[in-house]
Design a protein around this motif. Structure first.
Motif, mmCIF file in Angstrom:
data_model
loop_
_atom_site.group_PDB
_atom_site.id
_atom_site.type_symbol
_atom_site.label_atom_id
_atom_site.label_comp_id
_atom_site.label_asym_id
_atom_site.label_seq_id
_atom_site.Cartn_x
_atom_site.Cartn_y
_atom_site.Cartn_z
ATOM 1 N N ILE A 206 0.817 -1.225 0.000
ATOM 2 C CA ILE A 206 0.000 0.000 0.000
ATOM 3 C C ILE A 206 0.849 1.272 0.000
ATOM 4 C CG2 ILE A 206 -1.996 -1.131 1.079
ATOM 5 C CD1 ILE A 206 -1.229 0.270 3.702
ATOM 6 N N ALA A 207 2.103 1.155 0.449
ATOM 7 C CA ALA A 207 2.977 2.337 0.476
ATOM 8 C C ALA A 207 3.280 2.837 -0.933
ATOM 9 C CB ALA A 207 4.276 2.012 1.202
ATOM 10 N N MET A 208 3.113 1.961 -1.921
ATOM 11 C CA MET A 208 3.441 2.334 -3.302
ATOM 12 C C MET A 208 2.217 2.816 -4.083
ATOM 13 S SD MET A 208 6.594 1.218 -3.586
ATOM 14 C CE MET A 208 7.332 0.196 -4.811
ATOM 15 N N LEU A 209 1.059 2.694 -3.476
ATOM 16 C CA LEU A 209 -0.164 2.840 -4.277
ATOM 17 C C LEU A 209 -1.002 4.041 -3.879
ATOM 18 C CD1 LEU A 209 -1.023 -0.943 -4.085
ATOM 19 C CD2 LEU A 209 -0.221 0.257 -6.125
ATOM 20 N N ARG A 210 -1.832 4.442 -4.831
ATOM 21 C CA ARG A 210 -2.782 5.523 -4.541
ATOM 22 C C ARG A 210 -3.995 4.934 -3.827
ATOM 23 N NH1 ARG A 210 -2.920 8.017 -10.593
ATOM 24 N NH2 ARG A 210 -0.782 8.769 -10.685
ATOM 25 N N GLU A 211 -4.695 5.789 -3.114
ATOM 26 C CA GLU A 211 -5.876 5.313 -2.376
ATOM 27 C C GLU A 211 -6.960 4.803 -3.323
ATOM 28 O OE1 GLU A 211 -6.497 7.502 1.681
ATOM 29 O OE2 GLU A 211 -5.710 8.929 0.221
ATOM 30 N N ALA A 212 -7.020 5.404 -4.517
ATOM 31 C CA ALA A 212 -8.045 4.970 -5.480
ATOM 32 C C ALA A 212 -7.799 3.521 -5.899
ATOM 33 C CB ALA A 212 -8.033 5.879 -6.697
ATOM 34 N N PHE A 213 -6.516 3.140 -5.929
ATOM 35 C CA PHE A 213 -6.183 1.752 -6.283
ATOM 36 C C PHE A 213 -6.737 0.810 -5.212
ATOM 37 C CE2 PHE A 213 -3.666 -2.059 -6.287
ATOM 38 C CZ PHE A 213 -3.383 -2.310 -7.628
ATOM 39 N N LEU A 214 -6.544 1.170 -3.943
ATOM 40 C CA LEU A 214 -7.059 0.334 -2.850
ATOM 41 C C LEU A 214 -8.589 0.271 -2.898
ATOM 42 C CD1 LEU A 214 -4.112 0.869 -1.785
ATOM 43 C CD2 LEU A 214 -5.095 0.777 0.499
ATOM 44 N N PHE A 215 -9.170 1.432 -3.221
ATOM 45 C CA PHE A 215 -10.635 1.492 -3.301
ATOM 46 C C PHE A 215 -11.140 0.500 -4.356
ATOM 47 C CE2 PHE A 215 -14.590 3.423 -4.911
ATOM 48 C CZ PHE A 215 -15.321 3.460 -3.727
ATOM 49 N N TRP A 216 -10.438 0.466 -5.486
ATOM 50 C CA TRP A 216 -10.799 -0.474 -6.553
ATOM 51 C C TRP A 216 -10.668 -1.919 -6.081
ATOM 52 C CZ3 TRP A 216 -6.623 -2.969 -9.676
ATOM 53 C CH2 TRP A 216 -7.141 -3.868 -10.601
ATOM 54 N N ARG A 217 -9.542 -2.233 -5.422
ATOM 55 C CA ARG A 217 -9.313 -3.603 -5.003
ATOM 56 C C ARG A 217 -10.350 -4.041 -3.959
ATOM 57 N NH1 ARG A 217 -9.092 -5.457 -7.868
ATOM 58 N NH2 ARG A 217 -9.035 -7.378 -6.726
ATOM 59 N N ILE A 218 -10.670 -3.108 -3.032
ATOM 60 C CA ILE A 218 -11.638 -3.461 -1.985
ATOM 61 C C ILE A 218 -13.028 -3.601 -2.596
ATOM 62 C CG2 ILE A 218 -12.768 -2.620 0.114
ATOM 63 C CD1 ILE A 218 -10.039 -1.235 0.774
ATOM 64 N N ALA A 219 -13.406 -2.632 -3.413
ATOM 65 C CA ALA A 219 -14.774 -2.633 -3.952
ATOM 66 C C ALA A 219 -15.003 -3.825 -4.882
ATOM 67 C CB ALA A 219 -15.027 -1.323 -4.694
ATOM 68 N N LYS A 220 -14.062 -4.103 -5.728
ATOM 69 C CA LYS A 220 -14.301 -5.111 -6.779
ATOM 70 C C LYS A 220 -13.713 -6.486 -6.445
ATOM 71 C CE LYS A 220 -16.460 -2.214 -9.406
ATOM 72 N NZ LYS A 220 -17.922 -2.373 -9.618
ATOM 73 N N PRO A 223 -13.298 -10.816 -8.194
ATOM 74 C CA PRO A 223 -14.048 -10.814 -9.453
ATOM 75 C C PRO A 223 -13.689 -9.635 -10.363
ATOM 76 C CG PRO A 223 -15.507 -11.231 -7.598
ATOM 77 C CD PRO A 223 -14.190 -10.830 -7.018
ATOM 78 N N GLY A 224 -13.152 -8.574 -9.790
ATOM 79 C CA GLY A 224 -12.822 -7.395 -10.607
ATOM 80 C C GLY A 224 -11.398 -7.365 -11.108
ATOM 81 N N MET A 225 -10.676 -8.460 -10.900
ATOM 82 C CA MET A 225 -9.278 -8.503 -11.366
ATOM 83 C C MET A 225 -9.233 -8.443 -12.897
ATOM 84 S SD MET A 225 -6.851 -8.755 -9.123
ATOM 85 C CE MET A 225 -6.373 -9.378 -7.529
ATOM 86 N N PRO A 226 -8.213 -7.802 -13.451
ATOM 87 C CA PRO A 226 -8.139 -7.730 -14.923
ATOM 88 C C PRO A 226 -7.754 -9.087 -15.516
ATOM 89 C CG PRO A 226 -6.173 -6.787 -13.933
ATOM 90 C CD PRO A 226 -7.082 -7.143 -12.806
ATOM 91 N N ASP A 227 -8.083 -9.277 -16.785
ATOM 92 C CA ASP A 227 -7.710 -10.524 -17.464
ATOM 93 C C ASP A 227 -6.189 -10.634 -17.548
ATOM 94 O OD1 ASP A 227 -10.323 -11.083 -17.813
ATOM 95 O OD2 ASP A 227 -10.442 -10.222 -19.827
ATOM 96 N N GLU A 228 -5.578 -9.513 -17.822
ATOM 97 C CA GLU A 228 -4.126 -9.482 -17.986
ATOM 98 C C GLU A 228 -3.427 -9.885 -16.686
ATOM 99 O OE1 GLU A 228 -0.921 -6.938 -16.575
ATOM 100 O OE2 GLU A 228 -2.645 -5.729 -17.147
ATOM 101 N N GLY A 229 -2.435 -10.722 -16.770
ATOM 102 C CA GLY A 229 -1.634 -11.098 -15.606
ATOM 103 C C GLY A 229 -2.215 -12.249 -14.800
ATOM 104 N N GLY A 230 -3.375 -12.760 -15.205
ATOM 105 C CA GLY A 230 -4.004 -13.831 -14.438
ATOM 106 C C GLY A 230 -3.335 -15.174 -14.659
ATOM 107 N N PRO A 231 -3.721 -16.274 -14.050
ATOM 108 C CA PRO A 231 -4.817 -16.337 -13.076
ATOM 109 C C PRO A 231 -4.396 -15.748 -11.736
ATOM 110 C CG PRO A 231 -3.724 -18.454 -13.286
ATOM 111 C CD PRO A 231 -3.087 -17.560 -14.286
#
Lengths: 269, 637
Positions: A206-220, A223-231
């Motif tokens: 979290i020290a490297m990331l913006r709060e909006a990024f955390l908001f995205w990860r928590i909210a989604k 199931p909200g993970m991108p296709d890229e970089g999976g599984p």
């Protein structure tokens, strides 16, 4: 780190110095010593891919060390030549000649008989977020969105503290079970998950990331993970189904407050 | 005069060929007579064989398609496919080759003019010869650049017509100046090359400076096009143009401009160094070896000068990409493309190691360098540690068991080395150490005679120590502050290193004034050093290809990020293995072409073709006897 193991290896290397080994032996000792430290010197073993990178660098450096000085080249080269051409080494040469195919055969055998493992995948630490997400009918452009309550830290410290407290409640009611009481990713459910949940104490999260990024990860969540970089193999729920936006922003405030990290600020051109 | 007959096998071969051709004609005539003289029934007209239903259907289909084509209105194709490898890979390879040659063509004039200027000021002819040697590589490279550029343009128009049309509509005001500048560059380039020694030195230097100015302007325009694709600005969401200037001056335009100028210098120096190494290895005389050894050293010097500030320029570019789009930034540094940065880190670490190694080997040609030999191993240890930190991945490639043991893809200890604070510290210390190597190399052949020499040495040592302490101090502090502050720490880190570089160089210039010099035996260097120079060039080229792909691939399924979507069959991110294979093949093609250029450049120094005089006949009457060879002619190479 296994300081005991590392100390023992280093002590052995220093001890070998007193035996005044030849340059060739000394290079071999260094190589083996470094390999032993990397292989056995860490409580959590270093993955083989990293050991290969490190040993590649060490090998290159040792080659550079030898080839920089003509005397060293001779000190390393002469024993090798002597070993291959001098009669007194012939029995040993035969042994080495036989040993090489044996080692190759053994490594093939070991490779073919090792226990089966699930296929590994190259997991990336930070999934790339979409440009925009919609949470409870509100659009959030992730590139520019910021925690709406972050400014309270300076303008209204009391209200900010209250929000941190509210975030604490959310965390210990919902996140504790996986992410742990000290946010090290060691909650009581953590070891049922593979891989274990993210440690927020790690300076690379979290020290490297913006709060909006955390908001995205928590909210989604997963199931909200991108296709890229999976599984992705993530068990993170989509918390937008359980929490309000305000609660999610509050818990983000708490995460940074607890770990004492600061979020990455939004940079505008 | 009695002529010697050709050997019997040749005669037999010729006869066989004639026989085969004659037989073919005879066969054709025989079949004609067979058809025309054969019996034809006078009563029964041979009708054509009736078509099968399938043939009829096929004929109808062809006719229907022809009619449909006649009635169809003209439609512009969105994409066209390149056979086998696909349009994207075809464009990728040609664009990369064009860029590699363009970078070289832009870089060489920068240091050629600088070296020529040094020669002009000092009056030393060897500098002038060296500058000319560098410039010799330019003319063919320039033609290759132009040919590849034209090829790239045509391929874009053919395979991506709609997108190319859009790009041209946005940047239409820039194309005519680009073409005119290109003409100007050709004029300055060839007058600079062919006018060597023909104009007064000042006029010649002016031509060289203008060549650089025009070349840089061309690069600035081309950079606007490609950076716009990644970080567009000056347009509406629909893609409609609002301001051409804003489209040019987009987020990454200036960072790319700076990054490319510096990278071109480093890369050009390394390629010129490789050329010198190639010539050194095939040199036959000590004089040649001495000259090309010196040229290789200068090429490497130029490459190091470019390499030292390059990581900072790259960092600025990356931060601008992150600032433009968090998604792009994360895809680059933490997402799918982050693995390529591990390869890049390994290659850059190699560059530093090779550059230092070359300098240490170079000390062998200088008398008096022995006193600095004991410094080599500590510097090697520092470089190895920094290289290892620099190459430590944040996201580690691991097996399932390893991931389980680590509790994720980040190692609890190594995770601390994979973040920016550690990497910035490592690269700054690498730069400082490389600079120290260079200072020691420079000192090797000189013994200071000034009275304050000891004091000067101590001050220099303290400067190095202060710079290293600053870098390490900020590196450690970076773990305890927020991301923005941490990013801000890179400024004092870089600043302290640059300040150390300037101050130590300044003190050195005074310290070594009037210094006693020892002998430098140019050409007396171990051949392995030349292979290191070639390795440096290969590594630079590989990095350029790799990072070029990263910069371009970050757009993923967009032609213009967020505005013009790629709807072709190639709208996917290739696997890392495939991408690195394409880059590697491109690098191989480039070196095959540059090898040809080296060969051509090497020809200019050779003696002219001279036909040897006809040997005196044995009999002395001008006739050759059986067994004599006809007078050979040979290229004097």
């Amino acid at each position: 780190m296994n300081l005991l193991v590392i100390s023992a290896i280093l002590a052995a290397m220093v001890g070998m110095r007193f035996l005044k080994p030849s340059m060739l032996a000394w290079i071999a000792i260094w190589w083996l010593g470094m390999f032993a430290i990397l292989e056995f010197g860490f409580a959590v073993p270093i993955p083989a891919s990293v050991i290969k990178i490190y040993m590649g660098i060490i090998t290159l450096s040792l080659i550079a060390y030898v080839l920089t000085d003509p005397e060293r080249v001779e000190q390393v080269w002469n024993p090798i030549v002597a070993f291959t051409v001098e009669k007194r080494f012939q029995p040993l040469l035969v042994v080495v000649g036989l040993l090489i195919p044996c080692v190759v055969a053994w490594s093939i055998y070991a490779d073919m008989t090792k226990s089966k493992q699930a296929p590994s995948f190259a997991r990336t630490v930070h999934p790339a977020p979409p440009d925009q997400i919609t949470v409870h009918d509100t659009d959030y452009p992730l590139g520019f969105a910021d925690n709406p309550y972050r400014t309270l830290e300076a303008s209204a410290p009391e209200e900010f503290a209250a929000r941190v407290q509210a975030g604490r409640d959310v965390y210990y009611s919902n996140c504790l079970w996986c992410h742990g009481d000290v946010m090290a990713g060691e909650g009581m459910f953590a070891h049922a998950l593979n891989p274990i949940p993210t440690s927020f104490e790690d300076p690379g999260t979290i020290a490297m990331l913006r709060e909006a990024f955390l908001f995205w990860r928590i909210a989604k969540g997963a199931p909200g993970m991108p296709d890229e970089g999976g599984p992705w193999e993530s068990a993170m729920p989509a918390w937008e189904n359980f929490l309000s936006e305000e609660e999610m922003w509050n818990v983000i405030l708490f995460l940074y407050d607890f770990t004492d990290y600061k979020p990455r600020a939004v940079e505008l051109h | 005069m009695k002529r010697k007959l050709p050997p019997i096998p040749v005669l037999l071969g010729v006869l066989a060929m004639i026989a085969v051709i004659a037989a073919a004609f005879m066969f054709r005539f025989a079949s004609y007579f067979d058809e025309s003289l054969s019996y034809k029934s006078p009563t029964r007209v041979v009708t054509e064989q009736a078509e099968t239903p399938r043939q009829q259907a096929l004929a109808e289909q062809v006719e229907a398609e022809r009619q449909a084509a006649l009635e169809r209105p003209y439609e512009e194709a969105e994409y066209r496919a390149f056979p086998r490898i696909g349009s994207r890979v075809a464009i990728w390879v040609v664009a990369q080759l064009h860029l590699l040659f363009a970078a070289f063509v832009l870089a060489v004039p920068i240091f050629a003019v600088t070296i020529e200027f040094i020669g002009y000021r000092t009056g030393e002819k060897r500098y002038d010869r060296l500058a000319y040697e560098f410039t010799k590589l330019l003319s063919v490279s320039f033609s290759f650049t132009a040919a590849l550029g034209a090829g790239l343009t045509f391929m874009l128009i053919i395979f991506y017509p709609k997108f190319t049309n859009y790009l041209m509509s946005v940047f239409s005001p820039t194309f005519l100046p680009y073409v005119l500048l290109f003409f100007a560059e050709a004029g300055f380039m060839y007058s600079y090359y062919y006018g060597w020694g023909k104009f007064s030195p000042k006029v010649h230097l002016f031509l060289g400076v203008m060549l650089n100015v025009v070349g840089t302007c061309i690069m600035l325009i081309a950079n606007a096009w490609l950076t716009f694709m990644s970080t567009p600005s000056g347009i509406a969401e629909s893609g409609a143009l609002i301001s051409t200037w804003d489209a040019i001056n987009n987020y990454t335009w200036m960072p790319i401009n700076i990054h490319r100028v510096i990278a071109n210098i480093a890369y050009g120096g390394s390629i010129a160094g490789a050329y010198a190494a190639y010539q050194f290895l095939k040199a036959k005389t000590d004089e040649e070896r001495a000259h090309f050894d010196w040229m290789g050293y200068m090429g490497n010097f130029v490459a190091i000068c470019g390499l030292l500030p390059l990581p900072f320029a790259g960092y600025w570019l990356a931060s601008e990409i992150y600032a433009f789009s968090q998604t792009m930034g994360l895809t680059m540094m933490g997402g799918a493309f982050s693995w390529l940065f591990i390869i890049q880190a390994v290659l850059i670490g190699n560059l530093f190691l090779f550059a230092n190694w070359y300098l240490w080997l170079g000390m062998g040609r200088i008398k008096g360098a022995e006193r600095y030999r004991s410094f080599i191993w500590p510097m090697l240890v520092v470089i190895t540690i920094c290289f290892a930190v620099w190459a430590t991945p944040r996201s580690i490639l691991s097996t399932t068991e390893e991931i389980q043991a680590m509790g994720g893809s980040s190692h609890p200890v190594l995770g601390y080395l994979g973040v920016m604070s550690a990497k910035n510290t490592a690269v700054n210390i690498l730069i400082l150490t490389t600079f120290l190597s260079f200072v020691l190399y420079r000192r090797s052949g000189k013994i200071p005679t000034v009275s304050w020499a000891k004091l000067g040495n101590r001050i220099q040592f303290l400067i190095f120590l202060a710079a290293a302490s600053t870098v390490i101090g900020y590196g450690i502090a970076g773990y305890f502050v927020d991301a923005k502050t941490r990013i801000g720490f890179s400024v004092p880190q870089v600043g302290s290193v640059l300040l150390a570089l300037v101050l130590v160089t300044l003190i050195d210039s005074f310290l070594l004034r009037g210094a006693a010099t020892t002998e430098t035996n140019w050409g007396k260097i171990r051949p392995i050093s030349q292979y290191i120079l070639i390795l440096l060039a290969v590594t630079f080229t590989w990095i350029m290809g790799l990072m070029g792909y990263v910069r371009s691939g970050l757009r993923q399924h967009w032609h213009v990020y967020g505005v013009i979507r790629d709807t072709s069959v190639d709208a996917y991110t290739p696997t890392l293995g495939y991408a690195t294979t394409v880059v590697s093949v491109t690098v191989l093609i480039f070196f095959a072409l540059i090898g040809f250029i080296f060969f051509l450049a090497g020809l200019s120094g050779k003696k002219s073709f001279v036909a040897e005089p006809t040997p005196e006949p044995r009999g002395g009457d001008g006739t050759l006897e059986a067994g004599d060879s006809p007078s050979p002619t040979a290229m004097q190479v």
